[in-house]
Motif scaffolding. Sequence first.
Motif, mmCIF file in Angstrom:
data_model
loop_
_atom_site.group_PDB
_atom_site.id
_atom_site.type_symbol
_atom_site.label_atom_id
_atom_site.label_comp_id
_atom_site.label_asym_id
_atom_site.label_seq_id
_atom_site.Cartn_x
_atom_site.Cartn_y
_atom_site.Cartn_z
ATOM 1 N N GLY A 1 7.414 3.839 -0.352
ATOM 2 C CA GLY A 1 8.523 4.903 -0.034
ATOM 3 C C GLY A 1 8.126 5.731 1.238
ATOM 4 O O GLY A 1 8.839 5.759 2.009
ATOM 5 N N ARG A 2 6.918 5.918 1.586
ATOM 6 C CA ARG A 2 6.601 6.602 2.561
ATOM 7 C C ARG A 2 6.935 5.653 3.955
ATOM 8 O O ARG A 2 7.347 6.202 5.021
ATOM 9 C CB ARG A 2 5.152 7.086 2.725
ATOM 10 N N ARG B 1 10.444 5.586 4.629
ATOM 11 C CA ARG B 1 10.922 6.625 5.282
ATOM 12 C C ARG B 1 10.360 6.897 6.674
ATOM 13 O O ARG B 1 11.221 7.601 7.627
ATOM 14 C CB ARG B 1 10.333 8.289 4.616
ATOM 15 N N SER C 1 0.988 0.265 -3.754
ATOM 16 C CA SER C 1 1.678 1.387 -4.571
ATOM 17 C C SER C 1 2.984 1.629 -4.146
ATOM 18 O O SER C 1 3.353 1.432 -2.941
ATOM 19 C CB SER C 1 0.853 2.759 -4.375
ATOM 20 N N GLY C 2 3.783 2.155 -4.963
ATOM 21 C CA GLY C 2 5.295 2.302 -4.576
ATOM 22 C C GLY C 2 5.177 3.876 -3.714
ATOM 23 O O GLY C 2 6.222 3.936 -2.753
ATOM 24 N N GLU C 3 4.445 4.449 -3.895
ATOM 25 C CA GLU C 3 4.289 5.799 -3.000
ATOM 26 C C GLU C 3 4.144 5.507 -1.708
ATOM 27 O O GLU C 3 4.860 5.919 -0.567
ATOM 28 C CB GLU C 3 3.293 6.605 -3.227
ATOM 29 N N SER C 4 3.239 4.431 -1.410
ATOM 30 C CA SER C 4 3.003 4.036 0.210
ATOM 31 C C SER C 4 4.424 3.233 0.470
ATOM 32 O O SER C 4 4.620 3.515 1.715
ATOM 33 C CB SER C 4 1.833 3.152 0.105
ATOM 34 N N GLU D 1 -0.316 4.372 8.366
ATOM 35 C CA GLU D 1 0.618 5.152 8.235
ATOM 36 C C GLU D 1 0.632 6.537 9.054
ATOM 37 O O GLU D 1 1.592 6.750 9.780
ATOM 38 C CB GLU D 1 0.463 5.975 6.713
#
Length: 224
Positions: free
Chosen positions: A95-96, A99, A90-93, A67
């Motif tokens: 999403g990042r 983006r 993970s959904g957060e990863s 990242e």
Amino acid sequence: MEREQFRVVIVDNDPMVSYISREYLARDRRFAVAGEFADGREALRFLRGGGADLVLLELRMPGYSGEELMKDLLENDIHADVIPVTAERSGESLGRALRLGAADYLIKPFTYERFRQCLERYAQRARIAAGLKTADQEAVDHLLHMAQAAAPPADAGSGREQRIMDCFRETPGRSLTVREVAQALKLSDVTVRRYLKRLVDAGRIVSDIDYNTGGHPRILYKLP
């Protein structure tokens, strides 16, 4: 103009995954491995020299994460697309990564078919984008594969899908546009576009780009 090969850099601290990615890439002549790195900072130094079109990247890199590498590519205006090939679920990863401009997202362990789909979608998007001087909505939708992310049509496999296939069977060898199919079946362009993308993904029809229109390029569809 369609390029001859895409230069790919593999960035992964797992030698086995790097090996598998390299072997899968070798099956597609449109792609060539330009470098392999187990360390993200070494990869960044290489990429600063403009040595790649596409980066296959593990996000869980120790010390300097994938990242962080994606952020540095953006901050340094390094023009290389990135597809995370990662164990990060993970959904957060996810999403990042999106983006930060991820072109796709491949979760380990992956199959060859899913890997191949990543390459195919990437090559098609790059080809369309390279040929566009200006864009209309159809070209943008095709480029971004909006229909692929959408829910499948409720009557997929029958009804409208069958009627669309009949349009192509009635004129074998002829290429049709979204508008031509929509007018023949009295459906909206948006509806027909969704079904056509689904049929392309299933391999029942194929698509191509017609740049010789004197204006906006057209997406053409026909039987394989």
